[in-house]
Design a protein around this motif. Structure first.
Motif, PDB file in Angstrom:
ATOM      1  N   SER A 113      33.638 -37.101 -15.200  1.00 59.17           N
ATOM      2  CA  SER A 113      34.200 -35.793 -14.822  1.00 59.17           C
ATOM      3  C   SER A 113      33.113 -34.722 -14.810  1.00 59.17           C
ATOM      4  CB  SER A 113      35.319 -35.399 -15.796  1.00 59.17           C
ATOM      5  OG  SER A 113      36.452 -36.198 -15.572  1.00 59.17           O
ATOM      6  N   GLN A 114      32.249 -34.725 -15.818  1.00 61.78           N
ATOM      7  CA  GLN A 114      31.206 -33.697 -15.889  1.00 61.78           C
ATOM      8  C   GLN A 114      30.220 -33.838 -14.733  1.00 61.78           C
ATOM      9  OE1 GLN A 114      31.262 -31.034 -18.161  1.00 61.78           O
ATOM     10  NE2 GLN A 114      29.891 -30.325 -16.545  1.00 61.78           N
ATOM     11  N   GLU A 115      29.864 -35.075 -14.397  1.00 64.95           N
ATOM     12  CA  GLU A 115      28.944 -35.297 -13.276  1.00 64.95           C
ATOM     13  C   GLU A 115      29.570 -34.831 -11.959  1.00 64.95           C
ATOM     14  OE1 GLU A 115      26.511 -39.210 -14.984  1.00 64.95           O
ATOM     15  OE2 GLU A 115      28.375 -39.484 -13.856  1.00 64.95           O
ATOM     16  N   ILE A 116      30.847 -35.138 -11.777  1.00 63.66           N
ATOM     17  CA  ILE A 116      31.543 -34.718 -10.551  1.00 63.66           C
ATOM     18  C   ILE A 116      31.633 -33.194 -10.487  1.00 63.66           C
ATOM     19  CG2 ILE A 116      33.721 -34.806  -9.266  1.00 63.66           C
ATOM     20  CD1 ILE A 116      34.192 -37.575 -10.671  1.00 63.66           C
ATOM     21  N   ALA A 117      32.000 -32.566 -11.596  1.00 60.09           N
ATOM     22  CA  ALA A 117      32.121 -31.099 -11.643  1.00 60.09           C
ATOM     23  C   ALA A 117      30.780 -30.440 -11.330  1.00 60.09           C
ATOM     24  CB  ALA A 117      32.631 -30.657 -13.008  1.00 60.09           C
ATOM     25  N   ASP A 118      29.711 -30.950 -11.936  1.00 59.86           N
ATOM     26  CA  ASP A 118      28.380 -30.384 -11.690  1.00 59.86           C
ATOM     27  C   ASP A 118      27.987 -30.541 -10.226  1.00 59.86           C
ATOM     28  OD1 ASP A 118      28.209 -29.695 -14.350  1.00 59.86           O
ATOM     29  OD2 ASP A 118      26.875 -31.356 -14.900  1.00 59.86           O
ATOM     30  N   PHE A 119      28.241 -31.723  -9.669  1.00 64.96           N
ATOM     31  CA  PHE A 119      27.904 -31.982  -8.267  1.00 64.96           C
ATOM     32  C   PHE A 119      28.653 -31.021  -7.342  1.00 64.96           C
ATOM     33  CE2 PHE A 119      29.068 -33.990  -4.239  1.00 64.96           C
ATOM     34  CZ  PHE A 119      27.818 -34.264  -3.707  1.00 64.96           C
ATOM     35  N   CYS A 120      29.969 -30.903  -7.553  1.00 67.25           N
ATOM     36  CA  CYS A 120      30.791 -30.053  -6.677  1.00 67.25           C
ATOM     37  C   CYS A 120      30.338 -28.601  -6.713  1.00 67.25           C
ATOM     38  CB  CYS A 120      32.263 -30.147  -7.080  1.00 67.25           C
ATOM     39  SG  CYS A 120      33.008 -31.736  -6.706  1.00 67.25           S
ATOM     40  N   PHE A 121      30.072 -28.099  -7.915  1.00 60.85           N
ATOM     41  CA  PHE A 121      29.695 -26.696  -8.036  1.00 60.85           C
ATOM     42  C   PHE A 121      28.260 -26.462  -7.574  1.00 60.85           C
ATOM     43  CE2 PHE A 121      28.052 -22.979 -10.270  1.00 60.85           C
ATOM     44  CZ  PHE A 121      28.956 -22.029  -9.825  1.00 60.85           C
ATOM     45  N   ASN A 122      27.340 -27.306  -8.043  1.00 62.02           N
ATOM     46  CA  ASN A 122      25.921 -27.081  -7.748  1.00 62.02           C
ATOM     47  C   ASN A 122      25.561 -27.371  -6.295  1.00 62.02           C
ATOM     48  OD1 ASN A 122      25.435 -26.317 -10.402  1.00 62.02           O
ATOM     49  ND2 ASN A 122      24.972 -28.397 -11.045  1.00 62.02           N
ATOM     50  N   THR A 123      26.221 -28.347  -5.677  1.00 59.37           N
ATOM     51  CA  THR A 123      25.883 -28.731  -4.312  1.00 59.37           C
ATOM     52  C   THR A 123      26.688 -27.944  -3.276  1.00 59.37           C
ATOM     53  OG1 THR A 123      25.448 -30.960  -5.142  1.00 59.37           O
ATOM     54  CG2 THR A 123      25.577 -30.704  -2.758  1.00 59.37           C
ATOM     55  N   TYR A 124      27.969 -27.714  -3.567  1.00 59.62           N
ATOM     56  CA  TYR A 124      28.844 -27.103  -2.560  1.00 59.62           C
ATOM     57  C   TYR A 124      29.486 -25.785  -3.012  1.00 59.62           C
ATOM     58  CZ  TYR A 124      28.262 -31.384   0.080  1.00 59.62           C
ATOM     59  OH  TYR A 124      27.718 -32.427   0.785  1.00 59.62           O
ATOM     60  N   GLY A 125      29.216 -25.343  -4.219  1.00 64.42           N
ATOM     61  CA  GLY A 125      29.781 -24.077  -4.695  1.00 64.42           C
ATOM     62  C   GLY A 125      31.293 -24.098  -4.813  1.00 64.42           C
ATOM     63  N   VAL A 126      31.848 -25.262  -5.120  1.00 64.17           N
ATOM     64  CA  VAL A 126      33.308 -25.410  -5.176  1.00 64.17           C
ATOM     65  C   VAL A 126      33.892 -24.580  -6.319  1.00 64.17           C
ATOM     66  CG1 VAL A 126      35.184 -27.049  -5.638  1.00 64.17           C
ATOM     67  CG2 VAL A 126      33.332 -27.674  -4.079  1.00 64.17           C
ATOM     68  N   LYS A 127      34.848 -23.723  -5.966  1.00 61.91           N
ATOM     69  CA  LYS A 127      35.542 -22.904  -6.966  1.00 61.91           C
ATOM     70  C   LYS A 127      37.042 -23.184  -6.975  1.00 61.91           C
ATOM     71  CE  LYS A 127      32.208 -19.113  -6.567  1.00 61.91           C
ATOM     72  NZ  LYS A 127      31.503 -19.550  -5.366  1.00 61.91           N
ATOM     73  N   PHE A 128      37.543 -23.913  -5.965  1.00 61.16           N
ATOM     74  CA  PHE A 128      38.969 -24.222  -5.971  1.00 61.16           C
ATOM     75  C   PHE A 128      39.263 -25.230  -7.086  1.00 61.16           C
ATOM     76  CE2 PHE A 128      37.189 -26.980  -2.560  1.00 61.16           C
ATOM     77  CZ  PHE A 128      37.591 -28.240  -3.007  1.00 61.16           C
ATOM     78  N   PRO A 129      40.504 -25.279  -7.564  1.00 59.93           N
ATOM     79  CA  PRO A 129      40.848 -26.149  -8.698  1.00 59.93           C
ATOM     80  C   PRO A 129      40.594 -27.633  -8.402  1.00 59.93           C
ATOM     81  CG  PRO A 129      42.599 -24.562  -8.292  1.00 59.93           C
ATOM     82  CD  PRO A 129      41.648 -24.460  -7.143  1.00 59.93           C
ATOM     83  N   MET A 130      39.911 -28.270  -9.349  1.00 66.81           N
ATOM     84  CA  MET A 130      39.632 -29.710  -9.251  1.00 66.81           C
ATOM     85  C   MET A 130      40.165 -30.371 -10.522  1.00 66.81           C
ATOM     86  SD  MET A 130      37.668 -30.499  -6.462  1.00 66.81           S
ATOM     87  CE  MET A 130      36.743 -31.938  -6.953  1.00 66.81           C
ATOM     88  N   PHE A 131      40.598 -31.612 -10.364  1.00 67.35           N
ATOM     89  CA  PHE A 131      41.220 -32.334 -11.473  1.00 67.35           C
ATOM     90  C   PHE A 131      40.456 -33.610 -11.775  1.00 67.35           C
ATOM     91  CE2 PHE A 131      44.211 -29.580  -9.447  1.00 67.35           C
ATOM     92  CZ  PHE A 131      44.755 -28.897 -10.520  1.00 67.35           C
ATOM     93  N   ALA A 132      40.693 -34.156 -12.955  1.00 66.67           N
ATOM     94  CA  ALA A 132      39.985 -35.354 -13.396  1.00 66.67           C
ATOM     95  C   ALA A 132      40.215 -36.498 -12.414  1.00 66.67           C
ATOM     96  CB  ALA A 132      40.451 -35.748 -14.792  1.00 66.67           C
ATOM     97  N   LYS A 133      39.248 -37.378 -12.343  1.00 69.42           N
ATOM     98  CA  LYS A 133      39.299 -38.509 -11.420  1.00 69.42           C
ATOM     99  C   LYS A 133      40.541 -39.355 -11.673  1.00 69.42           C
ATOM    100  CE  LYS A 133      36.048 -41.684 -11.855  1.00 69.42           C
ATOM    101  NZ  LYS A 133      34.753 -42.379 -11.719  1.00 69.42           N
ATOM    102  N   SER A 134      41.187 -39.753 -10.588  1.00 72.79           N
ATOM    103  CA  SER A 134      42.382 -40.598 -10.675  1.00 72.79           C
ATOM    104  C   SER A 134      42.509 -41.403  -9.404  1.00 72.79           C
ATOM    105  CB  SER A 134      43.638 -39.736 -10.887  1.00 72.79           C
ATOM    106  OG  SER A 134      43.864 -38.902  -9.761  1.00 72.79           O
ATOM    107  N   SER A 135      43.389 -42.377  -9.423  1.00 72.33           N
ATOM    108  CA  SER A 135      43.670 -43.163  -8.233  1.00 72.33           C
ATOM    109  C   SER A 135      44.696 -42.418  -7.374  1.00 72.33           C
ATOM    110  CB  SER A 135      44.215 -44.535  -8.628  1.00 72.33           C
ATOM    111  OG  SER A 135      44.418 -45.326  -7.482  1.00 72.33           O
TER     112      SER A 135
END
Length: 196
Positions: A113-135
Motif C-alpha cells: 500500500s505504501q509503495e502504491i501510494a508513493d507512486f501515485c502521488f509522486n509520479t502522477y500527483g494523485v489526490k483523489f481517494p485511493m483504497f488498499a489493494k484488493s481484487s
C-alpha cells in the motif's frame, strides 16, 4: 384624525419589517441534490491506501462517483493524469473519483500500500481517494466491485475499467479500460450526470 397617521406608521413599519424575510423566501432554491440516506451501492467500508484507516463510502452519498480499478505498471497507468484532472475540474460540482488498486491483471500492481501510494502521488500527483489493494473480479472481488459487476453485468476485463454512479446511487455507465478519462464519451456522461 391623529390616530390614523399613527396607525399607518405602524402598518408601514410592520410591512418593512417583513420585507427582508419575504425577499429571502422568494429567492429561487439552488438545485443541489442532497442524498438523504446512503445508497446501497456505497454501503461499504474500505481501508484508505495511505494509512489503512477505515473509510465509509457513505461519505460520498449525494456525489457523482467514478470507480476505477488501477495498477502502477500497466499500459493504461498514464490515465492517472486524466483521472486527477477530472477530479480537479469537476470536484467542486460533486464528482469524486475512487481508485481501487488491483493486482488481478498481469500482476501489474505488486507493491505494498505504501509503495502504491508513493507512486501515485509522486509520479502522477494523485489526490483523489485511493483504497488498499484488493481484487475486483471473481469470487475474491471486493464487495463494491462484486456489486457493480452484478448491477451492470460488466466485470473489469483489465486495469482502469470505470463505473459511473449518479447522486442517487444508480450505476449509469460502464467504460472499459481503453476509454481514457479525457474521452468525450466519458466526459459527456460525467457532465450529463452532474447536471441531474
Amino acid at each position: 384624525m391623529l390616530k390614523m397617521p399613527a396607525l399607518l406608521l405602524s402598518l408601514s413599519a410592520a410591512v418593512l419589517a417583513t420585507q427582508p424575510a419575504m425577499a429571502q423566501s422568494s429567492k429561487a432554491p439552488v438545485a443541489q441534490p442532497i442524498a438523504t440516506s446512503c445508497p446501497v451501492v456505497l454501503k461499504h467500508t474500505f481501508k484508505r491506501l495511505q494509512d489503512d484507516a477505515p473509510q465509509d463510502l457513505c461519505q460520498y452519498a449525494g456525489k457523482v462517483v467514478l470507480v476505477v480499478n488501477t495498477a502502477s505498471y500497466c499500459g493504461y497507468t498514464k490515465q492517472y493524469t486524466g483521472l486527477e484532472e477530472l477530479y480537479a475540474k469537476y470536484g467542486s460540482r460533486g464528482l469524486v473519483v475512487l481508485g481501487f488498486p488491483s493486482n488481478d491483471f498481469g500482476n501489474q500492481e505488486p507493491g505494498t500500500s505504501q509503495e502504491i501510494a508513493d507512486f501515485c502521488f509522486n509520479t502522477y500527483g494523485v489526490k483523489f481517494p485511493m483504497f488498499a489493494k484488493s481484487s475486483v473480479i471473481g469470487t475474491a472481488a471486493n464487495p463494491l466491485h462484486a456489486n457493480l459487476t452484478q448491477l451492470t453485468g460488466q466485470a473489469p476485463k483489465w486495469n482502469f475499467a470505470k463505473y459511473l454512479i449518479d447522486r442517487n446511487g444508480k450505476v449509469v455507465a460502464f467504460f472499459p479500460s481503453k476509454v481514457a478519462p479525457e474521452d468525450p464519451q466519458l466526459v459527456g456522461k460525467i457532465e450529463q450526470t452532474l447536471a441531474l
